[in-house]
Motif scaffolding. Structure first.
Motif, PDB file in Angstrom:
ATOM      1  N   UNK A  74       7.341  22.544 -12.508  1.00  0.00           N
ATOM      2  CA  UNK A  74       8.237  21.470 -12.948  1.00  0.00           C
ATOM      3  C   UNK A  74       9.260  21.150 -11.877  1.00  0.00           C
ATOM      4  N   UNK A  75       9.739  22.171 -11.143  1.00  0.00           N
ATOM      5  CA  UNK A  75      10.727  21.833 -10.126  1.00  0.00           C
ATOM      6  C   UNK A  75      10.133  20.952  -9.024  1.00  0.00           C
ATOM      7  N   UNK A  76       8.866  21.189  -8.635  1.00  0.00           N
ATOM      8  CA  UNK A  76       8.277  20.284  -7.630  1.00  0.00           C
ATOM      9  C   UNK A  76       8.107  18.894  -8.221  1.00  0.00           C
ATOM     10  N   UNK A  77       7.701  18.849  -9.510  1.00  0.00           N
ATOM     11  CA  UNK A  77       7.515  17.550 -10.146  1.00  0.00           C
ATOM     12  C   UNK A  77       8.824  16.761 -10.144  1.00  0.00           C
ATOM     13  N   UNK A  78       9.916  17.396 -10.568  1.00  0.00           N
ATOM     14  CA  UNK A  78      11.211  16.703 -10.539  1.00  0.00           C
ATOM     15  C   UNK A  78      11.586  16.308  -9.116  1.00  0.00           C
ATOM     16  N   UNK A  79      11.305  17.208  -8.175  1.00  0.00           N
ATOM     17  CA  UNK A  79      11.712  16.890  -6.805  1.00  0.00           C
ATOM     18  C   UNK A  79      10.971  15.657  -6.285  1.00  0.00           C
ATOM     19  N   UNK A  80       9.711  15.434  -6.736  1.00  0.00           N
ATOM     20  CA  UNK A  80       9.017  14.229  -6.267  1.00  0.00           C
ATOM     21  C   UNK A  80       9.725  12.959  -6.773  1.00  0.00           C
ATOM     22  N   UNK A  81      10.378  13.051  -7.927  1.00  0.00           N
ATOM     23  CA  UNK A  81      11.134  11.891  -8.425  1.00  0.00           C
ATOM     24  C   UNK A  81      12.395  11.692  -7.600  1.00  0.00           C
ATOM     25  N   UNK A  82      13.118  12.782  -7.373  1.00  0.00           N
ATOM     26  CA  UNK A  82      14.366  12.656  -6.592  1.00  0.00           C
ATOM     27  C   UNK A  82      14.060  12.146  -5.183  1.00  0.00           C
ATOM     28  N   UNK A  83      13.076  12.785  -4.536  1.00  0.00           N
ATOM     29  CA  UNK A  83      12.778  12.420  -3.149  1.00  0.00           C
ATOM     30  C   UNK A  83      12.197  11.012  -3.081  1.00  0.00           C
ATOM     31  N   UNK A 110       2.486  13.751 -12.830  1.00  0.00           N
ATOM     32  CA  UNK A 110       2.626  13.748 -14.286  1.00  0.00           C
ATOM     33  C   UNK A 110       1.352  14.298 -14.948  1.00  0.00           C
ATOM     34  N   UNK A 111       0.197  13.808 -14.484  1.00  0.00           N
ATOM     35  CA  UNK A 111      -1.061  14.277 -15.081  1.00  0.00           C
ATOM     36  C   UNK A 111      -1.210  15.785 -14.886  1.00  0.00           C
ATOM     37  N   UNK A 112      -0.837  16.255 -13.700  1.00  0.00           N
ATOM     38  CA  UNK A 112      -0.973  17.686 -13.440  1.00  0.00           C
ATOM     39  C   UNK A 112      -0.088  18.518 -14.370  1.00  0.00           C
ATOM     40  N   UNK A 113       1.159  18.056 -14.550  1.00  0.00           N
ATOM     41  CA  UNK A 113       2.066  18.785 -15.441  1.00  0.00           C
ATOM     42  C   UNK A 113       1.477  18.841 -16.855  1.00  0.00           C
ATOM     43  N   UNK A 171       0.831  -1.192   0.000  1.00  0.00           N
ATOM     44  CA  UNK A 171       0.000   0.000   0.000  1.00  0.00           C
ATOM     45  C   UNK A 171       0.874   1.254   0.000  1.00  0.00           C
ATOM     46  N   UNK A 172       1.959   1.199   0.752  1.00  0.00           N
ATOM     47  CA  UNK A 172       2.875   2.339   0.794  1.00  0.00           C
ATOM     48  C   UNK A 172       3.522   2.557  -0.576  1.00  0.00           C
ATOM     49  N   UNK A 173       3.881   1.476  -1.267  1.00  0.00           N
ATOM     50  CA  UNK A 173       4.473   1.643  -2.604  1.00  0.00           C
ATOM     51  C   UNK A 173       3.473   2.271  -3.563  1.00  0.00           C
ATOM     52  N   UNK A 174       2.194   1.925  -3.369  1.00  0.00           N
ATOM     53  CA  UNK A 174       1.180   2.522  -4.226  1.00  0.00           C
ATOM     54  C   UNK A 174       1.099   4.033  -4.025  1.00  0.00           C
ATOM     55  N   UNK A 175       1.406   4.485  -2.815  1.00  0.00           N
ATOM     56  CA  UNK A 175       1.404   5.932  -2.571  1.00  0.00           C
ATOM     57  C   UNK A 175       2.453   6.621  -3.446  1.00  0.00           C
ATOM     58  N   UNK A 176       3.597   5.951  -3.608  1.00  0.00           N
ATOM     59  CA  UNK A 176       4.634   6.534  -4.467  1.00  0.00           C
ATOM     60  C   UNK A 176       4.108   6.653  -5.893  1.00  0.00           C
ATOM     61  N   UNK A 177       3.457   5.574  -6.367  1.00  0.00           N
ATOM     62  CA  UNK A 177       2.911   5.614  -7.724  1.00  0.00           C
ATOM     63  C   UNK A 177       1.891   6.735  -7.871  1.00  0.00           C
ATOM     64  N   UNK A 178       1.040   6.880  -6.853  1.00  0.00           N
ATOM     65  CA  UNK A 178       0.022   7.937  -6.911  1.00  0.00           C
ATOM     66  C   UNK A 178       0.688   9.308  -7.044  1.00  0.00           C
ATOM     67  N   UNK A 179       1.740   9.536  -6.260  1.00  0.00           N
ATOM     68  CA  UNK A 179       2.424  10.834  -6.324  1.00  0.00           C
ATOM     69  C   UNK A 179       2.982  11.064  -7.722  1.00  0.00           C
ATOM     70  N   UNK A 180       3.651  10.055  -8.257  1.00  0.00           N
ATOM     71  CA  UNK A 180       4.275  10.249  -9.571  1.00  0.00           C
ATOM     72  C   UNK A 180       3.235  10.388 -10.673  1.00  0.00           C
ATOM     73  N   UNK A 181       2.201   9.557 -10.626  1.00  0.00           N
ATOM     74  CA  UNK A 181       1.193   9.620 -11.693  1.00  0.00           C
ATOM     75  C   UNK A 181       0.395  10.928 -11.605  1.00  0.00           C
ATOM     76  N   UNK A 182      -0.078  11.267 -10.407  1.00  0.00           N
ATOM     77  CA  UNK A 182      -0.844  12.523 -10.265  1.00  0.00           C
ATOM     78  C   UNK A 182       0.028  13.719 -10.643  1.00  0.00           C
TER      79      UNK A 182
END
Lengths: 115, 517
Positions: free
Chosen positions: B266-275, A89-92, A76-87
């Motif tokens: 973009x800097x926060x986005x990159x930082x989420x990858x690094x962190x 990316x979508x936001x960007x 479940x914790x690993x899924x949180x990482x995925x959520x952060x990265x996916x959300x």
């Protein structure tokens, strides 16, 4: 929104008619679009996140070993990482559209903005 | 300590001093000093933002916590990482579009009042100094352990270096020290993770299998609940971790170092990858330490587990890796405290002196001078407090700082941008109530009071049961802001420039542009 109305309201700071600018169709559209994406997504990821400590504190479901010896808590914790990265990316990606809308607004109302 | 360690430590110090020297040539105006001239790229600022969070507390502290208590040590990582998403969605862009040098700039872009500015500056100072004391006390203890020097000497060395970076190199030096440290820390952690993973035969299954028998918790090490038995307290801690990130002044001023909201995003986005990558590696380091250093040995070196990462480096990588990881940990402490000195100094010099006392009638030269004096004053105060607090358990101060950020800053920042009816009185009451309630409840909490003599700072029963008051203080911050707004008379309180703030925060119009060099 007509130009004449914009020019009438000059009461704001530095003579820029923010009162009327925020009521233009374009600006209202921008804010509406952003809100309709940002608010539900934020609510989603906050609920998704806080379900982790809630489940951990008041149930034992996360203690189950799911893949070999790896417990539900870690999955479940690993899924949180995925959520952060996916959300993220979508936001960007979504924001590129908002950026274009706001550029168009600044361009269209450049006279009112004194540029 | 070995010759190799000394060489690496001296190497780190020289490198940072060269950076400071080069930065000092570029630091000519107040904008250079406070924001590095607004000229960082998204990747650079992403690394620097990540660097602000990959502190000694996260590298040494979380590795140690995972090695000793397993899953409960991991909340720090995930909670903070999620905080970055929250920051990205709701705060980073308005911050860049509305502010100039400080957090107070952003709030006063709507309410141009001295009271609002003064309150925001006070909250910035309290948060940054609490955070700094936690870092200095923790960092000083670790450096003295790693180098075998006295605690006071370690604190003084760190204190002098951080002051030099800030007064000569301003934000440019602070950012580059942070960037280089972030790269070193990511690189060092990667090597260490690789070595550990190899010892687990590159199998996560094997890792979880092996740690089942490596600690007194047995198989429970992989489960939540080894540390936090009070559910309410744990959820409260998680609120501080998630919501605090978006209100931390030393993080928020990082967005002024880039040219616009797009780059900030973009800097926060990159930082989420690094962190994120870093926090995942820390899991391997933590469990690696449990398996290969040994639970008892970690506790013997430091009861909170802070030596787990360096000891792991020694056990899987030998003397060189130990010296390298220790030197990186040292760089981490330096980088984070200098960012905090700069943040406090700008709140003092720009907000309190420049805008409130001098009403903005201040030349560039005067302002730079005051900023430098303020940096020295902040550094000296923090060093003295850190020396006085040597034997106190002050680790809770960094979570307290996050809690204040979540309770005092975040509600007011959000309402400033999104609530039309909000007014200047509400902004002040929101911040004051969020700040004071956090501090008072922590003073009454089990962090400070313990019936067993010596277990906490004072002996006695805590009046407030939770170690983390955030679950109470965040709602209090919002209620304070709401009541202040609806109860104040329309004459004395202004709803400020809502329309202007709404327009600017969404379009980036009138953004304070970076200077050309």
């Amino acid at each position: 929104m007509k130009q004449s109305i914009l020019l009438e309201e000059q009461s704001d700071q530095q003579g820029i008619p923010y009162h009327s600018l925020i009521k233009t169709n374009e600006f209202e559209e921008l804010v509406k679009r952003k809100k309709s994406f940002i608010i539900p997504t934020t609510v989603f990821f906050l609920i998704f996140y806080f379900s982790l400590p809630l489940l951990a504190a008041y149930t034992k479901v996360l203690h189950t070993e799911v893949i070999g010896p790896i417990t539900g808590a870690w999955l479940f914790a690993s899924m949180q990482f995925l959520v952060v990265w996916i959300c993220g990316f979508i936001y960007v990606k979504k924001s590129e559209k908002y950026d274009n809308l706001s550029k168009a607004i600044l361009q269209k109302y450049r006279k009112e903005l004194g540029e | 300590m070995s010759v190799l360690s000394i060489l690496l430590f001296v190497g780190i110090i020289l490198l940072t001093l060269v950076i400071t020297y080069l930065s000092s040539k570029k630091t000519k105006s107040t904008s250079d000093f406070y924001t590095a001239g607004g000229g960082l790229t998204a990747t650079q600022n992403g690394l620097a933002v990540a660097g602000d969070f990959m502190s000694a507390a996260s590298f040494l502290g979380i590795t140690g916590a995972i090695s000793l208590i397993g899953f409960d040590g991991f909340y720090m990582s995930i909670g903070n990482l999620l905080g970055f998403l929250f920051l990205m969605y709701l705060v980073a862009e308005p911050m860049r579009n509305l502010g100039k040098y400080t957090l107070a700039d952003m709030i006063t872009s709507r309410f141009p009042s001295d009271k609002v500015r003064g309150t925001a500056a006070a909250s910035t100072l309290v948060i940054s100094i609490f955070y700094m004391i936690a870092q200095l006390v923790g960092g000083g203890g670790l450096i003295s352990l790693m180098l075998g020097i006295d605690y006071w000497m370690a604190v003084v060395i760190v204190g002098i270096l951080m002051t030099i970076y800030v007064i000569f190199g301003g934000m440019t030096a602070t950012s580059w020290v942070q960037i280089i440290k972030a790269v070193l820390l990511l690189g060092g952690s990667f090597v260490l993770t690789f070595l550990v993973f190899a010892k687990f035969d590159f199998s996560i299954i094997q890792m979880f299998q092996q740690i089942k028998t490596a600690s007194p918790f047995g198989a429970e090490l992989a489960n939540p609940g080894n540390k936090y038995s009070n559910g309410l307290d744990m959820i409260s801690l998680n609120m501080a971790l998630v919501l605090g990130v978006a209100g931390l002044p030393h993080l928020l001023i990082r967005f002024f170092t880039v040219k616009d909201a797009v780059t900030a995003r973009k800097s926060v986005f990159y930082s989420t990858w690094f962190i994120g990558a870093f926090f995942l590696m820390v899991v391997f380091l933590g469990f690696g330490a449990t398996a290969f250093v040994g639970w008892d040995n970690i506790v013997a070196a430091n009861p909170s587990g802070n030596m787990a990462a360096p000891m792991l480096a020694l056990s899987v990588g030998g003397d060189f890796l130990f010296a390298f990881i220790s030197a990186v940990a040292f760089a981490t402490i330096l980088a984070v405290v200098s960012a905090l000195v700069l943040t406090s100094a700008s709140a003092f010099a720009h907000d309190i002196y420049g805008q409130i006392i001098k009403k903005g009638n201040i030349t560039e030269k005067q302002q730079m001078k005051v900023a430098r004096i303020a940096s020295v004053a902040v550094a000296v105060t923090s060093i003295l407090l850190a020396l006085a607090a040597q034997n106190l358990n002050v680790a809770f101060l960094s979570v307290l700082a996050l809690g204040i950020a979540a309770s005092a800053n975040l509600p007011v920042m959000l309402l400033t941008i999104y609530w039309k009816r909000f007014n200047s009185t509400g902004a002040v009451t929101g911040m004051v109530i969020g700040l004071i309630s956090s501090v008072i409840l922590v003073l009454l909490s089990p962090n400070v009071w313990n019936p067993e003599a010596g277990a906490a700072i004072l002996t006695g029963d805590p009046l407030f049961p939770l170690a983390n008051p955030t679950i109470v203080t965040v709602p209090l911050g919002f209620i304070g802001a709401y009541l202040g707004t609806v109860l104040s008379s329309k004459k004395s309180a202004s709803t400020g420039r809502f329309e202007e703030v709404l327009f600017k925060s969404n379009t980036g119009f009138g953004i304070s542009a970076p200077e050309e060099h």
